[in-house]
Design a protein around this motif. Structure first.
Motif, PDB file in Angstrom:
ATOM      1  N   THR A  63       0.841  -1.318  -0.089  1.00 36.32           N
ATOM      2  CA  THR A  63       0.183  -0.125  -0.053  1.00 36.32           C
ATOM      3  C   THR A  63       0.738   1.142  -0.038  1.00 36.32           C
ATOM      4  N   ASN A  64       0.182   2.447  -0.392  1.00 40.42           N
ATOM      5  CA  ASN A  64       1.194   3.705  -0.397  1.00 40.42           C
ATOM      6  C   ASN A  64       0.417   4.238   0.940  1.00 40.42           C
ATOM      7  N   GLU A 121      -1.451   6.366   1.944  1.00 41.55           N
ATOM      8  CA  GLU A 121      -2.896   6.646   1.945  1.00 41.55           C
ATOM      9  C   GLU A 121      -3.591   5.320   2.226  1.00 41.55           C
ATOM     10  N   THR A 176      -3.946   2.805   0.114  1.00 37.27           N
ATOM     11  CA  THR A 176      -4.495   2.273  -1.323  1.00 37.27           C
ATOM     12  C   THR A 176      -3.365   1.137  -1.770  1.00 37.27           C
TER      13      THR A 176
END
Length: 360
Positions: free
Chosen positions: A185-186, A188, A190
């Motif tokens: 994930t990043n 944020e 996501t």
């Protein structure tokens, strides 16, 4: 000469992927980067070349870093090293020769169109993760516990797939094996990629540590660089390392500290920092690539005003330490390496007080 070099570098940067495909053909594209072993076209993944960005300055296309050695440079350096040139005059002539060639559009490159996509796409990674199930009661949980990871904290980004596709190469038939699926994930949250660890359905053995008896039991897909498998939500303090098992081993002794697993030395060196981060613990793997990633990450953190503190295992990594010496020994070793105010905050006051009382 400096002006000529800068102009050449800018022109090459506009064709970064074509330069990499021509001079570093042993590498491959991953997201916005070209991954390769080193600037001399050695097979591997420790060096990454930025394919997209501005013509110059910070974040420019064509800039590269080798996480294993700390080397960095631009596309002129790649031409010099890959062609074994010495004088700038020869490098410039080769660069102008390359620029005079017709440049194919990356999207219609036949090699890229027909070759298998080993990393897949973020969309494929999200579909795979959605198809998998929570790890509780599955072979994935058994695998982690056999690796000495007896407490599973903040593991929502880990799932299990009972029949995950595996294809040894583009000429072989597709197989299915059970797999531990990790969401990449990043900042944020996501999902940008997924990591697969194929597992041996016949049980655990010290020889292969529960992984499937196949050539490459670990593979990643999607956009990975800068991102990670995350355990917990970081604020001002977090720990980062390469392997999933390594970081889960640290959660046993630092159950309250957010962790990220970058999946390789090259990706560890390039992780993105949360805006609120003020202290970063780096779980080093004891090998040359791990040393290079540690040095690069310390430099990047320091430049960003973040205190960077290495965590050094006794053996190859912290999972080896947990399996060989046990959690209490690892806890004692880690306690001496972290900042005093983080001991009570992330290890837990009650547990430490109890152990100290037993020693008196």
């Amino acid at each position: 000469m400096a002006r000529d070099a800068a102009e050449l570098a800018r022109r090459l940067a506009r064709n970064s992927e074509a330069v990499c495909r021509h001079y570093l053909p042993n590498g491959r594209r991953e997201g916005r980067y070209w991954m390769i072993g080193d600037v001399r076209n050695t097979l591997g993944r420790s060096m990454f070349v930025r394919l997209e960005g501005s013509d110059s300055g910070k974040g420019a296309a064509g800039k590269w870093t080798d996480a294993a050695t700390g080397e960095h440079g631009d596309l002129l350096d790649i031409i010099r090293e890959s062609c074994r040139l010495v004088d700038f005059k020869d490098v410039a002539e080769e660069a102008w020769r390359f620029l005079s060639l017709p440049q194919p559009e990356p999207s219609i490159d036949p090699k890229r169109r027909h070759a298998p996509a080993p990393t897949g796409s973020p969309e494929a990674a999200r579909r795979l993760f959605a198809m998998a199930q929570p790890i509780a009661g599955t072979l994935a949980e058994t695998y982690l516990r056999n690796r000495g990871i007896t407490e599973l904290h903040e593991t929502a980004n880990l799932r299990f797939h009972p029949r995950c596709y595996y294809r040894p190469d583009c000429y072989s038939e597709t197989e299915t094996w059970p797999a531990l699926i990790a969401a990449v994930t990043n900042l944020e949250g996501t999902i940008t990629g997924a990591h697969r660890t194929w597992l041996d359905p016949n049980g655990f053995s010290e020889a292969i540590l529960g992984k499937a008896p196949i050539d490459t039991p670990r593979r990643a897909m999607g956009h990975l660089l800068g991102h990670a498998v995350r355990f917990g939500i970081p604020k001002d303090v977090m720990a980062a390392g390469e392997g999933i098992e390594t970081m889960l081993s640290l959660t046993i002794v630092l159950p309250r500290m957010p962790m990220v697993a970058a999946l390789s030395a090259a990706h560890l060196a390039a992780i993105l920092f949360p805006a609120s981060l003020r202290r970063l613990y780096i779980a080093r793997d004891n090998d040359p690539a791990g040393d290079g990633a540690l040095e690069t990450l310390i430099d990047r953190a320091t430049e960003s005003g973040i205190e960077a503190i290495p965590l050094i295992p006794c053996l190859g990594d912290f999972n080896e330490d947990v399996r060989q010496f046990g959690a209490d020994a690892v806890r004692d070793g880690v306690r001496t390496q972290i900042a005093p105010d983080d001991v009570a905050r992330f290890m837990g006051v009650a547990g430490i007080a109890g152990r100290e009382a037993e020693r008196v």
